[in-house]
Design an enzyme around this catalytic site. Structure first.
Site, mmCIF file in Angstrom:
data_model
loop_
_atom_site.group_PDB
_atom_site.id
_atom_site.type_symbol
_atom_site.label_atom_id
_atom_site.label_comp_id
_atom_site.label_asym_id
_atom_site.label_seq_id
_atom_site.Cartn_x
_atom_site.Cartn_y
_atom_site.Cartn_z
ATOM 1 N N GLY B 33 0.806 -1.254 -0.012
ATOM 2 C CA GLY B 33 0.277 -0.098 0.133
ATOM 3 C C GLY B 33 0.910 1.609 0.005
ATOM 4 O O GLY B 33 0.069 2.227 -0.282
ATOM 5 N N CYS B 242 -28.637 -8.106 -16.183
ATOM 6 C CA CYS B 242 -27.864 -7.302 -17.436
ATOM 7 C C CYS B 242 -28.777 -7.752 -18.923
ATOM 8 O O CYS B 242 -29.144 -9.081 -19.163
ATOM 9 C CB CYS B 242 -26.318 -8.278 -17.527
ATOM 10 S SG CYS B 242 -25.819 -8.393 -19.759
ATOM 11 N N CYS B 245 -27.106 -11.109 -20.844
ATOM 12 C CA CYS B 245 -26.921 -12.552 -19.910
ATOM 13 C C CYS B 245 -27.821 -12.842 -18.869
ATOM 14 O O CYS B 245 -28.062 -13.635 -18.402
ATOM 15 C CB CYS B 245 -24.864 -12.455 -19.813
ATOM 16 S SG CYS B 245 -25.296 -11.688 -18.106
ATOM 17 N N CYS B 267 -23.635 -5.928 -18.469
ATOM 18 C CA CYS B 267 -22.453 -6.184 -17.738
ATOM 19 C C CYS B 267 -20.636 -5.532 -18.145
ATOM 20 O O CYS B 267 -20.921 -5.315 -19.480
ATOM 21 C CB CYS B 267 -21.722 -7.507 -17.498
ATOM 22 S SG CYS B 267 -23.346 -8.866 -17.500
ATOM 23 N N CYS B 273 -19.789 -12.143 -19.390
ATOM 24 C CA CYS B 273 -20.451 -11.561 -20.027
ATOM 25 C C CYS B 273 -21.208 -11.797 -21.370
ATOM 26 O O CYS B 273 -22.222 -13.339 -21.799
ATOM 27 C CB CYS B 273 -21.431 -10.093 -20.376
ATOM 28 S SG CYS B 273 -22.745 -9.681 -20.904
#
Lengths: 191, 284
Positions: B33, B242, B245, B267, B273
């Site tokens: 980090g 979606c 899909c 998506c 997808c």
């Protein structure tokens, strides 16, 4: 002086492969990677330690080593890294004999801990599955690593190194053509 | 597929630059980090187009890697296509659009829906690596705040959202704490993706070219989105399925279909997808 042995056969792709091994070792402390097959650095330098330095050290990094004149000549030729007078002044420290105390090395500053040194220690053997219990970032539950040939006070010194996070020293353990890494975040519990 | 270009080093960058990048990447992994400055090079595309991510990818990439590049989840947008073509031309590496086939995934602003594995590396393109930049513009000061782990400014910023709007109104680049120590910008991924960073089996690397910073999250490292006990972090997702899909789990893009208010949700992860659509068609 003995004849200078070659560095990497393919300086670009070999350095990339070794870097990925070191990156994998640093990302998953205690997992052993292979590095340095085919290299014949002057004794007592091991192939894996030589490979790490060929990959990471250059004119922009200071280097301290205890491997003697032949190794110094080899490193000077292949890496071109300036040698530091004392381990505490170096970015990379190569210990082929008794390693300098972790506390004596550059640990960086609170604002710039990335200046902490990388200590490359040659050890007699590295074995997964026994010995130390390692925990910390990069480790799902626990990795086990058995290291032969470190000074007996290493684990205590490591606990002090870890306690000063984010300052600290990172260690790469080398044995022959094998290496493992201990980033400053890893906790070591003895078996 | 375009042929490998002559006259360039493997993966475009010279070896001294790669060594500098590699040293920075290793220290980044050792200090999860923490942002590490590096000498970002001028790349053959402008800042803001992923030069940081490209340099990180160039430093780690090898001939046996398979590269996937996504831009907002899609493999077929300009940024993704041009970066993929760049690396086929300067490194000759194989590329893929399948998340499961990739060993390196360079991403702009999404994490794939499919969970990543230990043998994969994800490289984020980062526009602004400093999470405190909007609160404290002085670099010298933010460095000091990070060294002291003094992140009160960010807590106040999130609290002000709650006071003003009743919730934390940050939908992307939602700040996270890494390994309990460093506040980190996850790059402008949707807050929806933040939970995927936590204890991810894959190594996560971040490159900011213009801002010249590299940082990292090692595998299996705790990544916690900042929140409050009475206002816990909630990943946000459009409440639709979606249109292609039918997924109710994936992150959705809103697509305007005409100028009479028509719209649909699909998506954002095109590989996820199309994989689901293909499965459904195979079942029929």
């Amino acid at each position: 002086m003995s004849v200078l042995t070659p560095g990497f056969a393919d300086p670009v792709l070999d350095a990339q492969a070794i870097f990925r091994a070191v990156l994998e070792a640093m990302s998953r402390p205690g997992r052993i990677q292979r590095a340095g097959a085919g290299l014949q650095p002057p004794a007592p330098m091991m192939p894996s330690a030589a490979a790490v330095l060929l990959t990471l050290a250059d004119s922009g990094t200071t280097l301290w080593q205890d491997a003697g004149e032949d190794a110094a000549a080899w490193l000077r030729f292949h890496c071109g890294a300036p040698f530091a007078d004392a381990p505490g002044e170096a970015a990379f420290v190569l210990a082929t004999g008794a390693p300098p105390s972790v506390a004596a090395l550059n640990a960086g500053t609170e604002e710039e801990p990335e200046r902490g040194a990388t200590l490359i220690v040659q050890v007699a053997a590295l074995e997964e599955g026994a010995g130390w219990r390692l925990t910390g970032p990069g480790i799902e539950r626990e990795h086990r690593l058995a290291v032969t040939g470190l000074p007996p006070d290493f684990v205590a010194a490591w606990a002090r190194n870890r306690a000063r996070f984010p300052r600290g020293v990172d260690v790469i353990l080398c044995a022959g053509e094998r290496l493992a890494a201990l980033p400053r975040t890893v906790a070591i519990a003895e078996g | 597929m375009s042929p490998v270009m002559e006259g360039y080093n493997f993966a475009y960058l010279d070896e001294a630059t790669k060594r500098m990048l590699r040293r920075a990447i290793l220290k980044a992994v050792a200090i999860p980090g923490h942002q590490i400055p590096f000498g970002a090079r001028e790349m053959p595309l402008p800042y803001g187009w992923g030069t940081g991510g490209i340099q990180v990818t160039a430093a780690i990439l090898g001939p046996s890697d398979t590269l996937k590049v996504i831009d907002q989840g899609a493999d077929d947008t300009t940024n993704a296509v041009s970066i993929r073509r760049f690396f086929t031309r300067v490194a000759g590496v194989a590329t893929t659009e399948r998340t499961s086939e990739a060993t390196i995934i360079q991403t702009r602003h999404r994490i794939p829906e499919q969970a990543l594995r230990e043998d994969q590396v994800i490289v984020y393109q980062v526009p602004q690596p400093e999470p405190l930049s909007r609160l404290e513009p002085r670099r010298a000061e933010t460095k000091r705040l990070h060294s002291l782990a003094d992140y009160g400014l960010m807590h106040v910023r999130l609290y002000e959202d709650i006071a003003r709007y009743g919730h934390i109104a940050k939908a992307y680049d939602y700040p996270v704490m890494v390994n309990g120590r460093y506040l980190m910008a996850p790059s402008p991924i949707p807050a929806f993706d933040n939970p995927k960073m936590d204890r991810m089996p894959a190594l996560q690397l971040f490159g900011a070219g213009r801002e010249k910073r590299i940082y990292a999250v090692p595998p299996y490292t705790e990544v916690k989105s900042l929140d409050f006990e009475d206002h816990p972090f909630r990943p946000i997702r459009a409440p639709h399925a979606c249109a292609l899909c039918g997924s109710r789990e994936s992150y959705l893009d809103e697509v305007i279909t005409d100028d009479r208010g028509g719209r649909l949700f699909v998506c954002s992860d095109t590989d996820y997808c199309s994989g689901r659509v293909a499965l459904r068609e195979a079942a029929e």
